[in-house]
Write a protein that holds these residues in place. Structure first.
Motif, mmCIF file in Angstrom:
data_model
loop_
_atom_site.group_PDB
_atom_site.id
_atom_site.type_symbol
_atom_site.label_atom_id
_atom_site.label_comp_id
_atom_site.label_asym_id
_atom_site.label_seq_id
_atom_site.Cartn_x
_atom_site.Cartn_y
_atom_site.Cartn_z
ATOM 1 N N GLY A 12 27.437 47.538 36.945
ATOM 2 C CA GLY A 12 26.475 47.123 37.092
ATOM 3 C C GLY A 12 25.165 48.329 36.967
ATOM 4 N N ASP A 13 23.890 47.538 38.112
ATOM 5 C CA ASP A 13 23.502 48.575 38.386
ATOM 6 C C ASP A 13 23.709 49.568 39.604
ATOM 7 O OD1 ASP A 13 21.744 47.588 37.508
ATOM 8 O OD2 ASP A 13 20.327 45.845 38.553
ATOM 9 N N GLY A 14 24.881 49.175 40.447
ATOM 10 C CA GLY A 14 25.346 50.228 40.939
ATOM 11 C C GLY A 14 26.395 51.339 40.546
ATOM 12 N N THR A 15 26.264 51.481 38.963
ATOM 13 C CA THR A 15 27.206 52.031 38.788
ATOM 14 C C THR A 15 27.112 53.944 38.709
ATOM 15 O OG1 THR A 15 27.689 50.772 36.530
ATOM 16 C CG2 THR A 15 28.473 52.813 36.145
#
Length: 253
Positions: free
Chosen positions: A29-32
């Motif tokens: 997600g956004d933390g990739t």
């Protein structure tokens, strides 16, 4: 310091390691985090390649994926005629043991073994015994003859790293991977280790792929690949200390 040069004979180019459109991502997600973004490169027999880049550029991740020490998200790594990404864990462990060599910033020597026992460790694990002549060549070239019966605690940092280099080269690996091999060494000892790697390339057609942050170390290579943000952004042939410094300043500026 004069930049070392290599003597090349005209030989057919033989690629012993190939990276094809490698990607490596961590998280979701956004933390990739995208550590590698479609990296492709070829590495020829008897060639010394340095990999450089700013912190976080993906250079160590690239080395670890090439060496089968880390998995890739997509793409392929081919050593010889074998695609590492298609091997089982057991097959990959065997290939690393039998066909690849590794030198790291930390020496990774077993403290209870002598220098000679550490050098021969990979051979013992593989149930083989290296030819005496090659063992003697490595030990003499690295100046370890008088230290073979000493344990790591009785050796200097430079001597320990030379033992690690000897261990990596004993099996005549198709590729020697080196991750900051001079990071824990003083400049004089680092020069000795790099000089032997250069000799292994020129004399024995060893293939070396080395990650380094040091332009002096990179100047021992035949070429330098520069990574930034998970991509190869530049390549420098016949590097010198000054040329590498200049390219790094451009990238970091």
């Amino acid at each position: 310091m004069d930049t070392p040069t290599s003597q090349h004979n005209e030989r057919p180019v033989e690629h012993v390691a190939v990276a094809i459109d490698l990607t490596k991502s961590y998280g979701r997600g956004d933390g990739t985090v995208h550590a590698l973004r479609g990296v492709s490169a070829t590495f020829s027999r008897g060639q010394f390649t340095a990999i450089m880049g700013p912190s976080g550029s993906g250079k160590s991740t690239f080395l670890h994926c090439l060496a089968g020490l880390d998995t890739v998200t997509s793409g392929s790594v081919v050593i010889g005629d074998v695609d590492l990404t298609k091997l089982s864990r057991t097959e990959l462990t065997k290939l690393r043991r039998d066909r690849l060599g590794f030198v790291f910033q930390s020496f990774n020597l077993l403290p209870m073994l002598t220098a000679e026992e550490n050098i021969r460790l990979t051979d013992r694990l593989g149930g083989r015994r290296a030819e005496a002549g090659w063992f003697d060549t490595i030990v003499n070239a690295l100046g370890l003859r008088a230290r073979l019966r000493h344990r790591p605690a009785e050796l200097s940092g430079g001597q320990q790293q030379r033992v690690a280099v000897a261990r990596a080269l004993l099996t005549r690996p198709e590729v020697l991977f080196a991750d900051e091999p001079t990071g824990n060494l003083d400049s004089s000892t680092g020069t000795e280790v790099l000089g032997f790697l250069r000799t292994a390339v020129d004399t024995h057609r060893q293939t070396v792929i080395m990650v380094t942050h040091d332009p002096v170390a990179a100047a021992y290579a035949d070429r330098v690949l520069f990574l930034a943000d998970g991509r190869i952004v530049d390549e420098l042939a016949a590097p010198t200390n000054d040329l590498v410094h200049a390219r790094m300043r451009q990238m970091e500026g």
